[in-house]
Design a protein around this motif. Structure first.
Motif, PDB file in Angstrom:
ATOM      1  N   CYS A 173       0.465  -1.173  -0.006  1.00  0.00           N
ATOM      2  CA  CYS A 173      -0.124   0.314   0.098  1.00  0.00           C
ATOM      3  C   CYS A 173       1.100   1.051   0.170  1.00  0.00           C
ATOM      4  N   LEU A 174       2.649   1.397   0.181  1.00  0.00           N
ATOM      5  CA  LEU A 174       2.657   2.065   0.276  1.00  0.00           C
ATOM      6  C   LEU A 174       3.657   2.882   1.702  1.00  0.00           C
ATOM      7  N   THR A 207       1.950   9.522 -14.656  1.00  0.00           N
ATOM      8  CA  THR A 207       2.131  11.544 -15.005  1.00  0.00           C
ATOM      9  C   THR A 207       0.808  10.917 -16.040  1.00  0.00           C
ATOM     10  N   ASP A 208       0.349  10.520 -16.283  1.00  0.00           N
ATOM     11  CA  ASP A 208      -1.220   9.734 -17.470  1.00  0.00           C
ATOM     12  C   ASP A 208      -2.006   9.008 -15.989  1.00  0.00           C
ATOM     13  N   LEU A 209      -1.721   8.341 -15.021  1.00  0.00           N
ATOM     14  CA  LEU A 209      -2.273   7.795 -14.578  1.00  0.00           C
ATOM     15  C   LEU A 209      -2.810   8.711 -12.896  1.00  0.00           C
ATOM     16  N   VAL A 210      -1.955  10.129 -12.949  1.00  0.00           N
ATOM     17  CA  VAL A 210      -2.265  10.639 -11.969  1.00  0.00           C
ATOM     18  C   VAL A 210      -3.308  11.792 -12.772  1.00  0.00           C
ATOM     19  N   SER A 211      -3.060  12.143 -14.032  1.00  0.00           N
ATOM     20  CA  SER A 211      -4.125  13.110 -14.911  1.00  0.00           C
ATOM     21  C   SER A 211      -5.822  12.458 -14.504  1.00  0.00           C
ATOM     22  N   ALA A 220      -1.461  11.983  -2.802  1.00  0.00           N
ATOM     23  CA  ALA A 220      -0.715  12.273  -2.532  1.00  0.00           C
ATOM     24  C   ALA A 220       0.712  11.680  -2.418  1.00  0.00           C
ATOM     25  N   ASP A 221       0.840   9.954  -1.057  1.00  0.00           N
ATOM     26  CA  ASP A 221       1.663   9.250  -1.301  1.00  0.00           C
ATOM     27  C   ASP A 221       2.608   9.189  -2.700  1.00  0.00           C
ATOM     28  N   VAL A 222       1.847   8.860  -3.494  1.00  0.00           N
ATOM     29  CA  VAL A 222       2.271   8.016  -4.720  1.00  0.00           C
ATOM     30  C   VAL A 222       3.228   9.388  -5.446  1.00  0.00           C
ATOM     31  N   CYS A 223       2.970  10.761  -5.433  1.00  0.00           N
ATOM     32  CA  CYS A 223       3.163  12.612  -5.968  1.00  0.00           C
ATOM     33  C   CYS A 223       4.731  12.231  -4.498  1.00  0.00           C
ATOM     34  N   SER A 224       4.540  11.975  -3.431  1.00  0.00           N
ATOM     35  CA  SER A 224       5.440  12.199  -2.381  1.00  0.00           C
ATOM     36  C   SER A 224       6.840  11.191  -2.632  1.00  0.00           C
ATOM     37  N   LEU A 225       6.237   9.944  -3.748  1.00  0.00           N
ATOM     38  CA  LEU A 225       7.301   8.970  -3.801  1.00  0.00           C
ATOM     39  C   LEU A 225       8.165   9.370  -4.692  1.00  0.00           C
ATOM     40  N   MET A 226       7.313   9.433  -5.879  1.00  0.00           N
ATOM     41  CA  MET A 226       8.170   9.562  -7.380  1.00  0.00           C
ATOM     42  C   MET A 226       8.753  10.895  -6.720  1.00  0.00           C
ATOM     43  N   ALA A 227       8.087  11.789  -5.915  1.00  0.00           N
ATOM     44  CA  ALA A 227       9.295  12.860  -6.041  1.00  0.00           C
ATOM     45  C   ALA A 227      10.875  12.819  -5.479  1.00  0.00           C
ATOM     46  N   GLU A 228      10.406  11.598  -4.425  1.00  0.00           N
ATOM     47  CA  GLU A 228      11.603  12.388  -3.328  1.00  0.00           C
ATOM     48  C   GLU A 228      12.318  10.436  -3.201  1.00  0.00           C
ATOM     49  N   THR A 229      11.986   9.851  -4.236  1.00  0.00           N
ATOM     50  CA  THR A 229      12.631   8.688  -4.219  1.00  0.00           C
ATOM     51  C   THR A 229      13.706   8.298  -5.694  1.00  0.00           C
ATOM     52  N   ASN A 230      14.791   7.776  -5.722  1.00  0.00           N
ATOM     53  CA  ASN A 230      15.535   7.701  -6.544  1.00  0.00           C
ATOM     54  C   ASN A 230      14.866   6.557  -8.020  1.00  0.00           C
ATOM     55  N   VAL A 265       3.502   1.071  -7.415  1.00  0.00           N
ATOM     56  CA  VAL A 265       2.592   1.734  -7.384  1.00  0.00           C
ATOM     57  C   VAL A 265       1.386   1.964  -8.588  1.00  0.00           C
ATOM     58  N   LEU A 266       1.744   1.019  -9.485  1.00  0.00           N
ATOM     59  CA  LEU A 266       0.913   2.058 -11.196  1.00  0.00           C
ATOM     60  C   LEU A 266      -0.478   0.995 -10.457  1.00  0.00           C
ATOM     61  N   PHE A 267      -0.326   0.000  -9.885  1.00  0.00           N
ATOM     62  CA  PHE A 267      -2.008  -1.040  -8.625  1.00  0.00           C
ATOM     63  C   PHE A 267      -2.551  -0.339  -8.173  1.00  0.00           C
TER      64      PHE A 267
END
Length: 667
Positions: free
Chosen positions: A37-38, A220-224, A310-320, A331-333
């Motif tokens: 669940c991230l 990005t597509d799924l976030v939209s 918000a959890d997904v966006c934070s993960l994408m922004a802060e993780t290498n 993430v995709l799930f």
């Protein structure tokens, strides 16, 4: 160093609390692992959590969102590692030591000399250096190319410390000298050069940067799409709120019309006006509940989607890129699940209904969503004989009475102001009830009848900690540290347990006359025969004051000091746990107290809180899952409960004892 009353230490502490603390142990993350669940937790906390939930189960339930992480093919240690959080914890630790109001003394991490004060840090060695080691970096050819900074440069802000964990590149588990530099789109996993040749020869292989860019575009597509879905949910919520306002207006206007008409009618037909108003309110409440439920569902779904996004966006922004690719499927799930959220909109006709006058009757309600009407009696009401009108009014009252369904629990009687702290009850075979009032040190007996035939009797100066009654009408009392069995003018007295000085807190007796005594401090249950003979000790995690028997099992709710509200049962023969259910309740101010069993194998659990309630639990058709239904509300400070031989439910509720009976036929 402080600015505007905010110290560096308080600022760093807030960062730690808001972002770097594990939600389970409330400490900075240590070896953080990511669930499906991230959400991230310490490895140690996840291990302990699995032991509490069920070590044999192949899934782990997240304590925050209650989602499942499946462990069929991996162990907890194999879950993805959150290197970004590891790096942040490391950086916070260093900044706290260097930048606090009273900076800690930093010692050398390079030489073997103990307690050497550090003066600089080597960014290549990732060590703090003392004065001698700092000079050695300038003298030795192998170290001369290393980059070093003084601690003053860090403290002044000239240099910002960054952990080397941020640059972590995972290694291949089979070829430890090779980094994971290739991504296999066929297998959806990272691989080293050697493995790509040996195991992925015919697969679609791309470099890590290209795979990361492709994955980022998918996100990005799924976030939209998720944002569009959230907007639809919010729009649906707004629509429901608009319908509610229209319904409120219609309701107010309808009541006004009904009242105006009623004012013009003589007092002899006031009952008809009252019935029509009640019917209007009933329809309003039913429709309002439908519309509000729609609004609440859409609001909850929107809030959940926003939080997960918000959890997904934070993960994408802060993780290498390596770490985030390792979490690609999760993430995709999660994002695809969010795109599947649907809106629920109440039909607009539910917000409209009206009142229509008629010449030969009081009038009727016209429902806009159907052709049904609610008519009043027809005929020239003002010219009827008294007998005819009386019959007509009786018929109206008959049809407007409250309906009672089979199986519903209704309050039969209660004994208010008779007790100070009634917390334990027992029942004899003739339905006579015995109640323990610890507040007044009193033992009272009575029958569950109306006040005139109740035969209430009380004995003062009785100091007991608990009581129960067996099928032979023997009163079994807990008078710590002893258990006393009264019957046939004899009293058996024994010390429960197995030679321990621990204080017993709860007592129960089975239909086979096995006495169970609970020890809260030791988390154990002691079993004895009726003559006091010791049988065995059962391990009972978080056992408290209230327990009962059913089918050779001791069943209890966990004590109020437990981390979770649970219903547990222990097999008396094997000592193993048979039932383990964690109650999930949004209201942290209520908790379960006692449990009793019905003849059909279902459970009743008393919940102590604002007004008190009794909940009924039964197994679903799968024989494993319990379903819950609240059957009694407003029963006070509910504590000990039991079912009498006559099938009535008795509740010890502090300053009163209440008796409920179950409706056996539809009324």
């Amino acid at each position: 160093m402080a600015t505007g009353g905010i110290t560096v230490e308080s600022f760093l502490g807030k960062i730690s609390r808001d972002h770097l603390e594990c939600a389970v142990c409330a400490d900075n993350f240590k070896n953080p692992k990511v669930l499906d669940c991230l959400h991230t937790f310490c490895l140690k906390c996840l291990r302990e959590m699995r032991i509490r939930q069920d070590p044999e189960n192949k899934k782990l339930i997240c304590p925050i969102c209650r989602k499942e992480t499946h462990l069929e093919k991996i162990e907890i240690d194999d879950l993805p590692h959150n290197f970004t959080l590891d790096a942040l914890v490391d950086e916070l630790y260093v900044h706290q030591k260097l930048l606090g109001t009273t900076p800690s003394r930093v010692t050398c991490q390079s030489c073997e000399e103990e307690d050497q004060t550090a003066v600089s840090r080597c960014m290549d060695c990732d060590h703090f250096l003392c004065q001698d080691c700092h000079r050695a970096h300038g003298r030795l050819a192998a170290l001369r190319s290393h980059t070093t900074y003084t601690l003053d440069q860090f403290r002044s802000g000239e240099i910002v410390y960054k952990s080397k964990l941020r640059e972590h590149i995972p290694k291949c588990q089979k070829h430890l000298d090779q980094s994971l530099s290739i991504y296999c789109n066929t297998c959806e996993q990272m691989t080293c050069t050697t493995c790509s040749v040996l195991n992925h020869g015919q697969h679609a292989l791309v470099g890590i940067p290209e795979a990361y860019d492709s994955f980022k575009q998918q996100v990005t597509d799924l976030v939209s799409k998720v944002k569009n879905n959230i907007k639809e949910l919010q729009d649906a919520k707004d629509t429901a709120n608009m319908l509610q306002k229209k319904l409120d207006t219609s309701f107010a206007e309808t009541k006004k019309k009904i009242s105006q008409k009623a004012d013009d009618v003589v007092a002899k037909i006031k009952e008809e006006q009252q019935k029509l108003t009640q019917e209007t309110e009933k329809i309003y409440k039913e429709r309002s509940e439908t519309i509000n439920t729609s609004a609440a569902q859409n609001s909850n779904e929107a809030d959940h989607s926003e939080q997960k996004l918000a959890d997904v966006c934070s993960l994408m922004a802060e993780t290498n890129r390596y770490e985030v690719l390792d979490l690609k499927q999760k993430v995709l799930f999660n994002l695809r699940k969010l795109t599947e959220k649907t809106t629920t909109v109440a039909p607009e006709p539910l917000s409209m209904f009206d009142y229509k006058e008629e010449e030969d009757s009081f009038g009727k309600l016209v429902l806009k969503d159907q052709t049904n009407i609610v008519p009043m009696p027809r005929g020239p009401l003002l010219n009827q004989s008294t007998t005819t009108k009386d019959k007509q009014l009786l018929e109206i009252l008959k049809h407007s009475s409250v309906s009672v369904k089979k199986g519903q629990w209704l309050l039969k009687t209660e004994l208010p102001n008779k007790f100070s702290n009634a917390n334990c009850v027992g029942v004899f075979s003739n339905n006579k009830i015995v109640a323990l009032d610890n507040g007044n040190n009193r033992l009272a007996t009575f029958f569950p009848l109306r006040s005139s035939a109740r035969q209430f009797q009380a004995i003062d100066n009785v100091h007991l900690d608990g009581l129960t009654v067996n099928r032979d009408n023997k009163l079994i009392a807990l008078q710590s540290p002893f258990v006393k069995v009264y019957g046939d003018d004899l009293c058996v007295k024994f010390t429960p347990g197995n030679g321990s000085n621990a204080k017993p807190v709860g007592i129960a007796v089975s239909k086979d006359n096995i006495i169970a005594v609970s020890f809260e401090d030791r988390e154990e249950i002691s079993l004895h025969k009726l003559d006091g003979t010791f049988i065995k000790l059962l391990t009972a995690p978080d056992v408290g004051r209230y327990l009962t028997f059913y089918n050779n099992q001791v069943i209890y709710t966990t004590s109020s000091s437990s981390s979770f509200n649970c219903l547990l049962s222990i097999d008396c023969s094997t000592g193993t746990r048979v039932l383990g259910v964690c109650f999930v309740d949004d209201d942290s101010d209520i908790n379960p107290t006692d449990v009793c069993c019905d003849l059909d194998g279902t459970f009743y659990v008393s919940w102590k809180g604002y007004t008190g309630e009794i909940r009924h639990y039964r197994y679903k058709s799968d024989g494993k899952t319990l379903e819950c239904n609240t059957v009694i509300r407003g029963c006070g400070s509910a504590r000990n409960i039991l079912i009498t031989p006559g099938g009535e439910l008795v509740v010890a509720a502090g300053n009163t004892v209440k008796i409920y009976h179950r409706v056996e036929t539809d009324d």
